[in-house]
Design an enzyme around this catalytic site. Structure first.
Site, PDB file in Angstrom:
ATOM      1  CG  HIS A  17      33.999  -4.381 -15.851  1.00 41.99           C
ATOM      2  ND1 HIS A  17      33.875  -3.230 -15.092  1.00 41.99           N
ATOM      3  CD2 HIS A  17      32.867  -4.431 -16.607  1.00 41.99           C
ATOM      4  CE1 HIS A  17      32.746  -2.629 -15.376  1.00 41.99           C
ATOM      5  NE2 HIS A  17      32.117  -3.320 -16.284  1.00 41.99           N
ATOM      6  CB  CYS A  36      27.768  -4.238 -14.554  1.00 44.30           C
ATOM      7  SG  CYS A  36      28.083  -3.006 -15.841  1.00 44.30           S
ATOM      8  CG  HIS A  42      29.904  -6.319 -19.363  1.00 45.09           C
ATOM      9  ND1 HIS A  42      29.733  -6.775 -18.083  1.00 45.09           N
ATOM     10  CD2 HIS A  42      30.086  -4.987 -19.270  1.00 45.09           C
ATOM     11  CE1 HIS A  42      29.795  -5.747 -17.255  1.00 45.09           C
ATOM     12  NE2 HIS A  42      30.014  -4.645 -17.948  1.00 45.09           N
ATOM     13  CG  HIS A  44      32.401  -0.983 -20.214  1.00 52.35           C
ATOM     14  ND1 HIS A  44      31.157  -0.467 -20.467  1.00 52.35           N
ATOM     15  CD2 HIS A  44      32.261  -1.793 -19.140  1.00 52.35           C
ATOM     16  CE1 HIS A  44      30.303  -0.924 -19.575  1.00 52.35           C
ATOM     17  NE2 HIS A  44      30.943  -1.742 -18.749  1.00 52.35           N
ATOM     18  CG  ASP A  82      44.103  -1.801 -25.231  1.00 55.06           C
ATOM     19  OD1 ASP A  82      42.856  -1.655 -25.225  1.00 55.06           O
ATOM     20  OD2 ASP A  82      44.773  -1.863 -26.272  1.00 55.06           O
ATOM     21  CG  HIS A  83      42.539  -5.554 -26.653  1.00 59.86           C
ATOM     22  ND1 HIS A  83      42.594  -4.201 -26.858  1.00 59.86           N
ATOM     23  CD2 HIS A  83      41.893  -6.065 -27.729  1.00 59.86           C
ATOM     24  CE1 HIS A  83      42.019  -3.908 -28.019  1.00 59.86           C
ATOM     25  NE2 HIS A  83      41.580  -5.020 -28.558  1.00 59.86           N
ATOM     26  CD  GLU A 127      31.811   1.260 -16.635  1.00 61.00           C
ATOM     27  OE1 GLU A 127      32.707   0.758 -15.947  1.00 61.00           O
ATOM     28  OE2 GLU A 127      30.622   1.340 -16.269  1.00 61.00           O
TER      29      GLU A 127
HETATM   30 NI    NI Z   1      30.279  -2.787 -17.105  1.00 64.47          NI
END
Ligand code: NI
Length: 137
Positions: A17, A36, A42, A44, A82-83, A127
């Site tokens: 995200h 972020c 990037h 998580h 996911d992914h 997160e």
């Molecule tokens: Ni982040």
């Protein structure tokens, strides 16, 4: 009426995200969101805990069959996120900043309709190991 008891199912997904508010300047975004806000996204490793509260069904001894709950989470949440790049690949975060707070609310809303009204639902989303949110509060 029986006593209420809570059951939990943990699931996991990885997603990318970027936190960014298009109504703010680049400088403000960088100040508020820090790393972020980096332009190239990037990832998580999200840990999702779904809490369902209800009464024990005398027939089964369960509040809810956790296999059924797991299947619901996987079908309606994990497969969706996911992914994925949350900003680019999902309709939910096309115009919604994918903070842990907003992700938790979205997941709650995705699951709420799928669960019988007799159940109370709560979503906890990690997160990072140290940063997590809970909805409803
Ligand atoms: Ni982040």
């Amino acid at each position: 009426m029986g006593q209420k008891i809570a059951v939990y199912r943990k699931e996991h997904f990885n997603a990318a995200h970027r936190l960014h508010n298009p109504n703010l300047s680049d400088a403000e975004n960088a100040l508020i969101f820090g790393k972020c806000n980096y332009a190239n996204y990037h990832g998580h490793n999200y840990e999702l805990i779904v809490k369902v509260t209800g009464e024990i069904d005398p027939k089964t001894g369960y509040v809810i069959d956790l296999k059924i709950l797991s299947d619901l989470i996987n079908q309606f949440v994990i497969e969706k996120f996911d992914h994925k790049n949350l900003n680019l690949d999902t309709v939910e975060f096309k115009d919604l900043n994918p903070t842990a707070e907003n992700i938790a609310v979205v997941i709650y809303n995705l699951l709420r309709d799928k669960l019988d009204k007799q159940y109370e639902l709560k979503v906890v989303l990690y997160e990072t190991e140290r940063n997590y949110v809970e909805y409803p509060a």
